[in-house]
Motif scaffolding. Sequence first.
Motif, PDB file in Angstrom:
ATOM      1  N   LEU A  95     -54.513   7.866 -26.271  1.00 50.82           N
ATOM      2  CA  LEU A  95     -54.223   6.437 -26.412  1.00 50.82           C
ATOM      3  C   LEU A  95     -54.752   5.877 -27.726  1.00 50.82           C
ATOM      4  O   LEU A  95     -54.120   5.033 -28.353  1.00 50.82           O
ATOM      5  CB  LEU A  95     -54.822   5.670 -25.236  1.00 50.82           C
ATOM      6  N   THR A  96     -55.925   6.347 -28.139  1.00 50.87           N
ATOM      7  CA  THR A  96     -56.494   5.893 -29.417  1.00 50.87           C
ATOM      8  C   THR A  96     -55.570   6.257 -30.574  1.00 50.87           C
ATOM      9  O   THR A  96     -55.274   5.422 -31.433  1.00 50.87           O
ATOM     10  CB  THR A  96     -57.888   6.507 -29.647  1.00 50.87           C
ATOM     11  N   ARG A 122     -52.158   4.253 -30.277  1.00 51.22           N
ATOM     12  CA  ARG A 122     -52.321   2.840 -30.631  1.00 51.22           C
ATOM     13  C   ARG A 122     -52.493   2.663 -32.133  1.00 51.22           C
ATOM     14  O   ARG A 122     -51.865   1.786 -32.740  1.00 51.22           O
ATOM     15  CB  ARG A 122     -53.517   2.228 -29.904  1.00 51.22           C
ATOM     16  N   ARG A 123     -53.326   3.460 -32.736  1.00 52.34           N
ATOM     17  CA  ARG A 123     -53.548   3.326 -34.185  1.00 52.34           C
ATOM     18  C   ARG A 123     -52.266   3.603 -34.966  1.00 52.34           C
ATOM     19  O   ARG A 123     -52.008   2.967 -35.996  1.00 52.34           O
ATOM     20  CB  ARG A 123     -54.658   4.274 -34.636  1.00 52.34           C
ATOM     21  N   ALA A 154     -50.169   0.474 -34.624  1.00 53.15           N
ATOM     22  CA  ALA A 154     -50.840  -0.792 -34.943  1.00 53.15           C
ATOM     23  C   ALA A 154     -51.153  -0.944 -36.426  1.00 53.15           C
ATOM     24  O   ALA A 154     -51.258  -2.069 -36.927  1.00 53.15           O
ATOM     25  CB  ALA A 154     -52.142  -0.923 -34.141  1.00 53.15           C
ATOM     26  N   GLY A 157     -42.803   0.999 -29.963  1.00 52.84           N
ATOM     27  CA  GLY A 157     -44.255   0.896 -29.895  1.00 52.84           C
ATOM     28  C   GLY A 157     -44.817  -0.081 -30.916  1.00 52.84           C
ATOM     29  O   GLY A 157     -45.732  -0.861 -30.626  1.00 52.84           O
ATOM     30  N   MET A 211     -46.853  -3.540 -29.980  1.00 50.05           N
ATOM     31  CA  MET A 211     -48.170  -3.856 -30.525  1.00 50.05           C
ATOM     32  C   MET A 211     -48.133  -5.165 -31.299  1.00 50.05           C
ATOM     33  O   MET A 211     -49.069  -5.974 -31.236  1.00 50.05           O
ATOM     34  CB  MET A 211     -48.634  -2.709 -31.441  1.00 50.05           C
ATOM     35  N   ALA A 244     -56.433  -4.418 -28.715  1.00 49.04           N
ATOM     36  CA  ALA A 244     -56.642  -3.033 -28.296  1.00 49.04           C
ATOM     37  C   ALA A 244     -56.846  -2.957 -26.792  1.00 49.04           C
ATOM     38  O   ALA A 244     -56.274  -2.087 -26.113  1.00 49.04           O
ATOM     39  CB  ALA A 244     -57.836  -2.435 -29.020  1.00 49.04           C
ATOM     40  N   PHE A 293     -53.573  -3.358 -25.022  1.00 48.26           N
ATOM     41  CA  PHE A 293     -52.773  -2.132 -25.128  1.00 48.26           C
ATOM     42  C   PHE A 293     -53.222  -1.116 -24.104  1.00 48.26           C
ATOM     43  O   PHE A 293     -52.396  -0.554 -23.370  1.00 48.26           O
ATOM     44  CB  PHE A 293     -52.903  -1.563 -26.544  1.00 48.26           C
ATOM     45  N   TYR A 294     -54.528  -0.876 -24.009  1.00 41.54           N
ATOM     46  CA  TYR A 294     -55.053   0.126 -23.080  1.00 41.54           C
ATOM     47  C   TYR A 294     -54.849  -0.284 -21.618  1.00 41.54           C
ATOM     48  O   TYR A 294     -54.688   0.560 -20.752  1.00 41.54           O
ATOM     49  CB  TYR A 294     -56.530   0.381 -23.347  1.00 41.54           C
TER      50      TYR A 294
END
Length: 233
Positions: free
Chosen positions: A23-24, A27-28, A31, A202, A206, A225, A228-229
């Motif tokens: 997920l990290t 997301r990055r 994002a 995605g 975001m 963040a 998102f999680y």
Amino acid sequence: MKMLDPGVARVLKRLHNPLEVMLTCVRRYVAYPLSLRHLEEMMAERGIAVDHSTVHRWAIKLLPVLEKAFRRCKRAVGKSWRMDETYVKVRGEWRYLYRAVDKEGNTVDFLLRARRNKAAAQRYFEKSIRQNGVPETVTIDKSGANLAALHAVNAERDTPIKIRQVKYLNYVVEQDHRAIKRITRPMLGFKDFRCARIILSGIEVMHMIRKGQMKTENGTHPSAAEQFYSMVM
């Protein structure tokens, strides 16, 4: 203890990696203006060996599920839309990302199409109306294809949508394109249409989270963040 979203749980059965790491990275990627190799290097600095192609695979698997989760908790948008399309390179050729925002700048919806014509625009309007309800007004530029698409949509309606072709009113959506292009620029184009569609979804999700378009519990102020999680649970 919170339960995993069923869609995420099904995907995780085929991905044998720590959820937090996946997920990290995902997301990055959507994002920030980072390439897959940037993410590989960043995770290596944390002592986590992740190949850039693996991050891409995670994104392709997880983002469709996360988009569905986001749509279940997306805030309603206004009834005055500003619609436009921007360009995205896929396999070396320009493709067209149809987008609209309401007058407050909130994203209405998005759709990647191979061509820029009446059929593509009509498909976009039909999807946006299905997901967000019928607008009262749609502002477009001088595109004949977009105008023809709206006329086709109105032909099926008892109460027609008001159409405006006023370029300066579309400034808000043209500015909003920049936030998406800023993220896609380091990606140096997409390798195929399906991957482009998923990654762009995605990025759009975001972007909407950052704009406050996700419903949250009253009295809470989670970060982008954290929101998102939270879609995983």
